[in-house]
Design an enzyme around this catalytic site. Structure first.
Site, short mmCIF file in Angstrom:
data_model
loop_
_atom_site.label_atom_id
_atom_site.label_comp_id
_atom_site.label_asym_id
_atom_site.label_seq_id
_atom_site.Cartn_x
_atom_site.Cartn_y
_atom_site.Cartn_z
N ARG A 80 9.74 -8.88 -17.01
CA ARG A 80 9.74 -9.32 -18.27
C ARG A 80 8.54 -10.30 -18.77
O ARG A 80 8.56 -11.06 -19.49
CB ARG A 80 10.96 -9.69 -18.78
CG ARG A 80 12.29 -9.20 -18.50
CD ARG A 80 12.42 -8.00 -19.21
NE ARG A 80 13.64 -7.29 -18.75
CZ ARG A 80 13.46 -6.03 -17.86
NH1 ARG A 80 12.51 -5.69 -17.37
NH2 ARG A 80 14.70 -5.65 -17.47
N SER A 87 20.88 -8.03 -22.93
CA SER A 87 21.06 -9.00 -21.88
C SER A 87 20.26 -10.35 -22.47
O SER A 87 19.15 -10.22 -22.66
CB SER A 87 20.33 -8.81 -20.48
OG SER A 87 21.12 -7.65 -20.01
N GLU A 108 16.21 -14.28 -21.91
CA GLU A 108 15.32 -13.14 -21.69
C GLU A 108 14.98 -12.86 -23.45
O GLU A 108 13.76 -12.44 -23.63
CB GLU A 108 15.71 -11.93 -21.45
CG GLU A 108 15.06 -10.50 -21.55
CD GLU A 108 15.75 -9.50 -20.61
OE1 GLU A 108 16.34 -9.61 -19.50
OE2 GLU A 108 15.51 -8.38 -21.31
#
Ligand SMILES: Cc1cc2nc3c(=O)[nH]c(=O)nc-3n(C[C@H](O)[C@H](O)[C@H](O)COP(=O)(O)OP(=O)(O)OC[C@H]3O[C@@H](n4cnc5c(N)ncnc54)[C@H](O)[C@@H]3O)c2cc1C
Length: 307
Positions: free
Chosen positions: A178, A228, A298
């Site tokens: 990420r 998520s 995230e």
């Protein structure tokens, strides 16, 4: 002196952009949360994007890029300046080698995956259920089921805040979990090239449907969310830690830790950004107290008073 947004909007329209003033970002994020962007600007092509960057730079107006808004938590106070979207553009193009697909940044990842499947090209199956754009996927190095953009990305065309364009190989983006260098440079992804491998359409379709089936089974797709919420901590899973701490169903206002998948924070109706942030803090504290792991979001918090 304050920025004359109505004047700027007129000039941007004159350069071919579509402009919405004081547009609620809740209508443009998968979380269905977020106050107004001063201007939400859609650039139909690269010239219009370059014009938008240059007009904003002249006036000292901040520009934030947005794709499908599927990884964003936008402040209730909205976003200052211009939120810039790049239009999906034309169908992806297949290079003469038969294995390389060029695709514009505003194009949806899902449609790119379908294009690859229809041309018998494998490698993007993992991304089929990721609801963002190609630009957002490259920026985030989106991934799932053991795959990530870095595995198939060959090169990208980028535009900086001066409207200058450069093409660089994927390795220069330093793609990690990420992470991409775009998070530091602020450049816009204009398009991307993906290097894939020939395979049978049936086999590719089978893998795509398998991954999609697993998502439907495990994820609370019936509620607005940004996927998520937390990054995967090394050697662990955020959802497992949250579940172990007994936090499934924990709620603040309209924000709730999903009962179906503890890694998701969902909007059960009318959740504000403030609700989500408070819930996030409670989850972080309680997981840390139990297991000593600090969960990092995230999802990207953006907008007024968020940075
Ligand atoms: C139900 C659900 C499931 C999800 N599953 C996954 C998953 O399995 N794996 C995964 O990795 N993610 C997942 N996500 C999160 C999200 O879809 C991805 O992070 C996706 O890549 C974000 O793309 P986007 O176009 O929506 O970007 P946005 O959310 O609009 O933006 C994300 C970031 O990218 C930047 N950005 C967007 N476009 C550009 C551009 N053209 N140039 C430069 N920067 C740009 C933005 O400024 C922002 O910082 C999921 C989300 C949801 C809602």
């Amino acid at each position: 002196m304050g920025v004359e947004y109505t004047q700027l909007a007129m000039e941007l329209r004159g350069r071919g952009c579509m402009v919405l003033e004081r547009e609620p970002m809740a209508a443009h994020t998968s979380f269905k949360i977020g106050g107004p962007a001063d201007l939400l600007v859609t650039a139909p092509d690269e010239n219009a994007a370059a014009a938008a960057f240059s007009l904003c730079r002249e006036r000292d107006v901040p520009v934030m890029l947005v794709g499908n808004g599927t990884n964003l938590l936008v402040s209730d106070g909205g976003i200052e300046g211009v939120v810039l979207r790049l239009e999906a553009g034309e169908e992806p193009g297949l290079q003469p080698d038969g294995c390389t697909i060029h695709c514009s940044a505003g194009y949806s990842v899902k449609r790119l995956c379908l294009f690859a499947r229809d041309h018998g090209l494998a490698g993007l199956e993992f991304a089929y259920g990721i609801p963002g754009t190609v630009g957002g996927g490259v920026f985030m190095n989106a991934g799932a089921y053991g795959g990530q953009m870095a595995d198939v990305l060959l090169s990208v065309r980028l535009m900086d805040r001066y409207g200058r364009i450069r093409e660089i190989p994927a390795e220069a983006l330093d793609l990690g979990y990420r992470h991409s260098t775009l998070m530091e440079t602020g450049e816009a992804v204009l398009s991307a090239a993906f290097q894939l491998k020939p395979d049978s359409r049936t086999a590719i379709a089978g893998r795509m449907e398998d991954f999609m089936g697993r998502r439907k089974e495990k994820q609370p797709l019936e509620y607005p969310s940004a996927g998520s919420f937390f990054k995967r901590p090394p050697g662990n899973f955020a959802g497992t830690l949250i579940e172990r701490a007994g936090l499934k169903g924990l709620a603040v206002g309209g924000a709730r830790v999903s009962e179906k998948h503890a890694g998701f924070i969902i909007n059960t109706g009318g959740a504000t950004c403030r609700d989500v942030l408070e819930l996030c803090r409670q989850v972080q504290r309680r997981v840390f107290d139990r297991d000593g792991v600090w969960l990092e979001p995230e999802v990207r918090p953006v907008g007024r008073e968020m940075e």
